[in-house]
Design a protein around this motif. Structure first.
Motif, PDB file in Angstrom:
ATOM      1  N   MET A   1      78.854  64.714  69.434  1.00  0.00           N
ATOM      2  CA  MET A   1      77.600  65.327  69.896  1.00  0.00           C
ATOM      3  C   MET A   1      77.911  66.640  70.620  1.00  0.00           C
ATOM      4  N   LEU A   2      77.297  67.719  70.194  1.00  0.00           N
ATOM      5  CA  LEU A   2      77.538  69.014  70.842  1.00  0.00           C
ATOM      6  C   LEU A   2      76.817  69.061  72.193  1.00  0.00           C
ATOM      7  N   ASP A   3      77.355  69.844  73.110  1.00  0.00           N
ATOM      8  CA  ASP A   3      76.691  69.959  74.407  1.00  0.00           C
ATOM      9  C   ASP A   3      75.273  70.494  74.250  1.00  0.00           C
ATOM     10  N   THR A   4      75.079  71.334  73.237  1.00  0.00           N
ATOM     11  CA  THR A   4      73.739  71.888  73.030  1.00  0.00           C
ATOM     12  C   THR A   4      72.750  70.807  72.578  1.00  0.00           C
ATOM     13  N   GLN A   5      73.282  69.680  72.075  1.00  0.00           N
ATOM     14  CA  GLN A   5      72.388  68.582  71.686  1.00  0.00           C
ATOM     15  C   GLN A   5      72.102  67.659  72.867  1.00  0.00           C
ATOM     16  N   LYS A   6      72.838  67.870  73.943  1.00  0.00           N
ATOM     17  CA  LYS A   6      72.670  66.970  75.089  1.00  0.00           C
ATOM     18  C   LYS A   6      71.515  67.411  75.984  1.00  0.00           C
ATOM     19  N   VAL A 453      66.730  62.193  72.679  1.00  0.00           N
ATOM     20  CA  VAL A 453      66.194  63.561  72.565  1.00  0.00           C
ATOM     21  C   VAL A 453      67.074  64.510  73.388  1.00  0.00           C
ATOM     22  N   THR A 454      67.308  65.715  72.887  1.00  0.00           N
ATOM     23  CA  THR A 454      68.008  66.718  73.696  1.00  0.00           C
ATOM     24  C   THR A 454      67.209  66.905  74.984  1.00  0.00           C
ATOM     25  N   GLN A 455      67.868  66.691  76.101  1.00  0.00           N
ATOM     26  CA  GLN A 455      67.134  66.607  77.358  1.00  0.00           C
ATOM     27  C   GLN A 455      66.224  67.811  77.602  1.00  0.00           C
ATOM     28  N   ASP A 456      64.982  67.514  77.937  1.00  0.00           N
ATOM     29  CA  ASP A 456      63.942  68.488  78.307  1.00  0.00           C
ATOM     30  C   ASP A 456      63.383  69.265  77.107  1.00  0.00           C
ATOM     31  N   SER A 457      64.005  69.147  75.933  1.00  0.00           N
ATOM     32  CA  SER A 457      63.550  69.982  74.817  1.00  0.00           C
ATOM     33  C   SER A 457      62.137  69.602  74.378  1.00  0.00           C
ATOM     34  N   GLY A 458      61.836  68.296  74.443  1.00  0.00           N
ATOM     35  CA  GLY A 458      60.510  67.845  74.011  1.00  0.00           C
ATOM     36  C   GLY A 458      59.419  68.475  74.864  1.00  0.00           C
ATOM     37  N   TYR A 459      59.625  68.420  76.173  1.00  0.00           N
ATOM     38  CA  TYR A 459      58.605  68.967  77.082  1.00  0.00           C
ATOM     39  C   TYR A 459      58.434  70.462  76.879  1.00  0.00           C
ATOM     40  N   VAL A 460      59.583  71.155  76.887  1.00  0.00           N
ATOM     41  CA  VAL A 460      59.521  72.617  76.881  1.00  0.00           C
ATOM     42  C   VAL A 460      58.930  73.129  75.561  1.00  0.00           C
TER      43      VAL A 460
END
Ligand code: BF8
Ligand code: SF4
Length: 636
Positions: A1-6, A453-460
């Motif tokens: 898992m890439l850091d960008t996916q975290k 989910v990539t953290q916070d991506s859903g909200y933003v």
């Protein structure tokens, strides 16, 4: 898992690298180690409700289609779902009971660390609960309000709805809940009822089980509604406050203490004592004294009421320790990863548990008690000051982030801002702008972070898309955390992302309220229990228009939901009539009946329904369509 996916948060990505350097395991490492996750569990098709099991239903092949007792996939899935709803209701309602009992103690003069901070709110609550306040001193009113509240935990008359559900909703909604037998009469009895009816050999009708779960979800609503309002009485009703969010709030030259968990009973007193003990921290060598910050919902509570900066939300809680500059993480209840103790051991961080029923092996336990709250808080702060001397300077990595966040939008604060536009009829400007389309509708973002989910991506992502379409954005819980630490609770975000209509309204109200510019793009309404604040606003609008909640162009969204509490909240949003988006895969997919019931059938019963959509842009689109459907229904 890439850091960008975290995570999408740049500062947190840096700390994930630091964790690796320091050989610290984080939630994402454990997630990867857990792959592949069990498909039976993921779809809800594994039952362990008795010791004849576990029973697994084979959804596709020739394997068993019923459990050893004969329970079908629908029954197995429904039973597990409603136990989650009941657990969520229990969590929020225990929190509420704790607050109500503390208010009772204040009313009886037995809790010297607390007082009634918002007398007007207490009087308003008393009047809502039909308690006469004539010729009574305020302490007596507190006692009566607490006792009337506690009736919602003890009433045996099943025909009498919980006071806090009945009195805080439009009459039409209460009547429909009563008609469909999803209005609770007693929070505890409703939670116990779910456990009883889901025992082996009990309720075996999936529809009946689901309706029982919606009642448990309404018990959750009841518990959070009383929690929010009585917390306001004890600690003050929030007003807009400008503060900071993100892990950049950790200060290198201060004794850093994170308050983490949910219950303001503890964190409020820690904040009080921190100001009193600031000089001690300076004498111990920390030039900036004590720096308190919040994590998760307790963070939202102190952010809303005191402007205490928010360090982070659920998924990245371990990273606060990885900064190497956190002296203590003080936790109470809920959403505290057991892993923090181990992470703390890699640094100098004291993990301090405080609740008798929420301990972590290896952590320091300082028992919190309402009667001796100040003494406990003092002990905690002393532990943090002592830890400051144990810092390893070579391990300090504080992200270079400074993110402004405007928080504090209680229902009262929103009405007060609107009253600057129309003093006599504060809701009118909001309703007028919904009618004329400047505001298309309202979305309430709530819920957690999840490794799904990539953290916070859903909200933003969803917030930006809906803002462009002129939807007014509200947020609570880790949703509020996500949107604040990623810069969407600012005036700049309004200018950058709001559609023309929305921008005009936020600017007009912000200017009138003396903000020298617009309201922030997303209004921070508080912690998860504070979801009831949005219902206060929605109920006021519905009552003014003479319609039900389900008629309003209001949707809820939990793009990164994870916890049982989030399941309960999303379910009461459906029970109240709102189209409700979830962006994680729920553990119900093994039953077509349950899935269809929750995404379609409930629409005919409550007006609300689930929108399960993991694609974030599609989710925004579907919510906007749901808003349009409601607008059409209202003829606007
Ligand atoms: O009550 S949003 S992860 S912290 S459960 Fe937990 Fe979920 Fe965050 Fe707050 Ni709510
Ligand atoms: Fe199996 Fe029924 Fe027992 Fe569940 S309750 S484990 S389905 S026998």
């Amino acid at each position: 898992m890439l850091d960008t996916q975290k995570t999408i948060n740049v500062g947190e990505r840096e700390l994930i690298k630091v964790a690796k350097r320091d050989n610290v395991t984080t939630v994402w490492d454990r997630y990867e180690a857990m792959q592949p996750q069990c498909g039976f569990g993921q779809t809800g098709l594994c039952c362990r409700f008795c010791w004849k099991g576990p029973c697994r239903i084979d959804p596709l092949g020739n394997g068993p289609k019923v459990g050893i007792c004969g329970a079908t996939a629908d029954v197995i899935v429904a039973r597990q779902l409603i136990r989650m709803q009941a657990a969520g209701a229990a969590s929020h309602s225990e929190h509420g009971r704790h607050i109500a009992l503390t208010l009772l103690e204040v009313g009886e003069g037995k809790a010297p660390s607390y007082r009634i901070k918002d007398e007007q709110k207490l009087l308003d609550v008393a009047s809502m609960l039909d308690i006469s306040t004539d010729n009574k001193d305020i302490v007596q009113v507190a006692k009566e309000v607490a006792l009337k509240t506690l009736e919602d935990y003890s009433r045996q008359d099943a025909k009498h709805p919980c006071n806090w559900a009945l009195k805080t909703l439009p009459e039409k909604r209460s009547n429909s809940l009563i008609r469909n037998d999803i209005m609770p009469h007693n929070i505890d009895a409703t939670v116990a009822g779910v456990l009883a009816r889901t025992h082996v050999g009990c309720d075996s009708d999936a529809e009946n089980i689901i309706l029982g779960g919606l009642k448990a979800a309404m018990a959750d609503y009841t518990g959070m509604s009383l929690s929010t309002n009585l917390s306001d009485v004890l600690f003050g009703t929030p007003n807009p406050v400008v503060t900071k969010a993100s892990l950049g709030v950790v200060k290198e030259d201060a004794v850093n203490i994170a308050v983490h968990g949910h219950n303001p009973l503890l964190s409020e007193i820690v904040c009080d004592m921190a100001s009193e003990m600031n000089d001690k921290a300076i004498s111990a060598g920390a030039p900036k004294g004590i720096n308190i910050m919040g994590i998760c919902c307790t963070g939202n509570e102190v952010m809303m009421r005191r402007g205490v900066p928010l360090a982070t939300n659920y998924l990245s809680q371990e990273l606060a320790i990885v900064t190497g500059a956190l002296e203590a993480m003080v936790v109470d209840v809920q959403c505290i990863m057991p892993s923090i103790q181990k992470v703390g051991e890699s640094y100098h961080t004291e993990i301090i548990t405080t609740m008798p029923d929420n301990k972590i092996t290896g952590a320091t336990h300082v028992e919190f008690d309402e009667h001796t709250a100040k003494e406990s808080a003092k002990k905690i702060i002393n532990l943090a000051i002592d830890a400051y001397a144990k810092r390893d300077k070579s391990k300090i990595n504080i992200p270079d982030q400074s993110v402004t966040a405007i928080a504090g939008f209680s229902a009262e604060a929103i009405v007060s801002a609107l009253s600057k536009v129309d003093k006599k009829d504060p809701l009118k400007p909001l309703i007028d702008n919904i009618v004329n389309g400047n505001i298309q509708g309202i979305v309430l973002f709530a819920g957690c972070n999840s490794t799904q989910v990539t953290q916070d991506s859903g909200y933003v992502t969803i917030a930006k898309e809906l803002a462009k379409k002129n939807v007014l954005l509200l947020a609570t819980g880790c949703g509020a955390g996500a949107l604040s630490k990623n810069g969407l609770m600012t005036q700049e975000a309004t200018n950058e992302y709001a559609g023309e209509g929305l921008k005009a309204v936020l600017t007009a109200v912000g200017e009138a309220a003396g903000l020298n510019g617009p309201l922030p793009l997303v209004l921070h309404m508080g912690s998860c229990v504070d979801n009831s604040r949005a219902i206060t606003v929605a109920t006021a609008i519905a009552n003014k228009l003479g319609v039900d909640l389900s008629d309003l162009p209001v949707v809820a969204s939990a793009p990164e939901a994870m916890s049982e509490k989030a399941v309960a909240i999303a379910s009461w949003a459906v029970a109240l009539g709102f189209p409700t988006h979830i962006g994680t895969v729920p553990q119900i997919k093994g039953s077509k009946f349950v899935t269809e019931y929750l995404t379609q059938t409930t629409k005919d019963i409550t007006g609300g329904y689930f929108i399960a959509e993991t694609n974030q842009s599609n989710a925004a689109e579907k919510m906007f369509e749901a808003i349009q459907e409601k607008r059409k229904g209202l003829g606007i």
